[in-house]
Design an enzyme around this catalytic site. Structure first.
Site, PDB file in Angstrom:
ATOM      1  CB  THR A 158      -0.923  -0.265   1.323  1.00 52.27           C
ATOM      2  OG1 THR A 158      -1.460  -1.084   1.517  1.00 52.27           O
ATOM      3  CG2 THR A 158      -1.903   0.978   1.376  1.00 52.27           C
ATOM      4  NE  ARG A 186      -8.241  -8.254   0.236  1.00 53.77           N
ATOM      5  CZ  ARG A 186      -7.354  -7.141   0.558  1.00 53.77           C
ATOM      6  NH1 ARG A 186      -7.561  -6.334  -0.414  1.00 53.77           N
ATOM      7  NH2 ARG A 186      -6.776  -7.041   1.552  1.00 53.77           N
ATOM      8  CG  ASP A 189      -5.475  -2.099   5.626  1.00 54.34           C
ATOM      9  OD1 ASP A 189      -5.373  -2.856   4.835  1.00 54.34           O
ATOM     10  OD2 ASP A 189      -4.727  -1.347   6.127  1.00 54.34           O
ATOM     11  N   GLY A 210      -0.159  -3.248   4.801  1.00 54.93           N
ATOM     12  CA  GLY A 210      -0.079  -4.896   5.216  1.00 54.93           C
ATOM     13  C   GLY A 210      -1.128  -5.604   5.022  1.00 54.93           C
TER      14      GLY A 210
END
Ligand code: GLY
Length: 297
Positions: A158, A186, A189, A210
């Protein structure tokens, strides 16, 4: 919270991941380029929110990073991206999930902050971008090179940025091209306030990269805010949060986070092999970039 001082700080990251030696130079140069874009805004008294957006736009435009250009393909071979932006002044947030065919997901998140809605996904997010005349991009332009797709199979990297401006205001942002082969629709976070990011002028601001499912389950950004409220140092707060990942998501659940406390203390930590980070503050003579924490010494 700083109040009208000339103290400012900026930290950006290019993902918690494992890099090949051949990728290191582009990653280091890329985070420094992103840092320069945000720094210029903070130095002239601009807002933390503008600085975070500007830094993330640079990272989205560089194919070395999994966000915007350089995104992973999903199980159908399409690109679906996520991004989030949060303003510590009033806790306003804008986020997009599983958005396709936009040039800069962070720009769509920024525009959404002007609306009541916090998170738009899929076709609705794309419609919002189109309705607002935001730049679009073809899948070919956004897709990471084939060799990078296979290298990052299952990896979750990310990009992100966190800033404190001269007015004592804080902001955090994230952007991701997702995981190679991820299910259609999908969302990890990255667009979730309290999960992949958070910003509150009275506490601090943080951005994670992560294992998205595990970061979301742990509400990792919220945990950092709680630790800061308890008086924990910025770096320790992130390290404590990251240490939770393997115990919850399994041995392979790795990640990294960057943050700035309300008093300007900058910190970062990761348990991934690499976590490319660049930082600069009003107290530093020059920006610094790192590919992993152990370089700090
Ligand atoms: N952390 C980004 C993702 O899992 O999608």
């Amino acid at each position: 919270m700083q109040d009208g001082t000339d103290v400012w700080a900026l930290i950006v990251h290019g993902g918690a991941k494992e890099m090949e030696p051949a990728e290191e130079e582009a990653n280091r140069a890329g985070v420094l380029q992103a840092l320069a874009a945000g720094r210029e805004i903070l130095e002239r008294g601009g807002s933390a929110l503008d600085a975070v957006e500007a830094s993330i736009r640079v990272l989205e435009d560089l194919p070395a990073f999994n966000a915007g250009r350089g995104s992973m393909v999903n199980e159908q071979g399409d690109i679906e991206m996520c991004a989030g932006l949060m303003d510590g002044r009033d806790l306003s947030a804008g986020a997009v999930g599983a958005i396709r065919r936009v040039r800069n997901p962070i720009g769509v998140a920024r525009r959404l902050m002007e609306e009541k809605e916090v998170l738009l996904v899929g076709d609705g997010a794309l419609k919002f971008a189109r309705d607002n005349g935001l730049p679009l991009a073809g899948e070919e332009e956004l897709r990471a090179a084939a060799e990078k797709q296979s290298l990052l199979e299952g990896a979750h990297d990310t990009v992100g940025a966190v800033a404190l401006d001269q007015g004592g205001n804080m902001a955090a942002g994230t952007s991701t091209g997702g995981i190679s082969g991820q299910k259609v629709g999908r969302i990890g976070d990255s667009p979730l306030p309290g999960g992949g990011l958070y910003a509150d002028n009275h506490v601090g601001a943080v951005s994670f990269s992560g294992d998205g499912e595990t970061i979301a389950r742990l509400a990792l950004a919220s945990r950092v805010m709680a630790s800061l409220d308890d008086g924990v140092d910025m770096e320790q707060a992130i390290a404590k949060a990251v240490a939770k990942l393997p115990g919850t998501g399994g041995a392979g659940a790795d990640g990294g986070g960057i943050g700035i406390r309300k008093d300007g203390q900058v910190g970062w930590a990761h348990n991934s092999p690499h976590f490319v980070v660049a930082l600069v503050t009003s107290d530093m003579a020059a920006p610094r970039a790192f590919l992993r924490k152990t370089e700090e010494a």
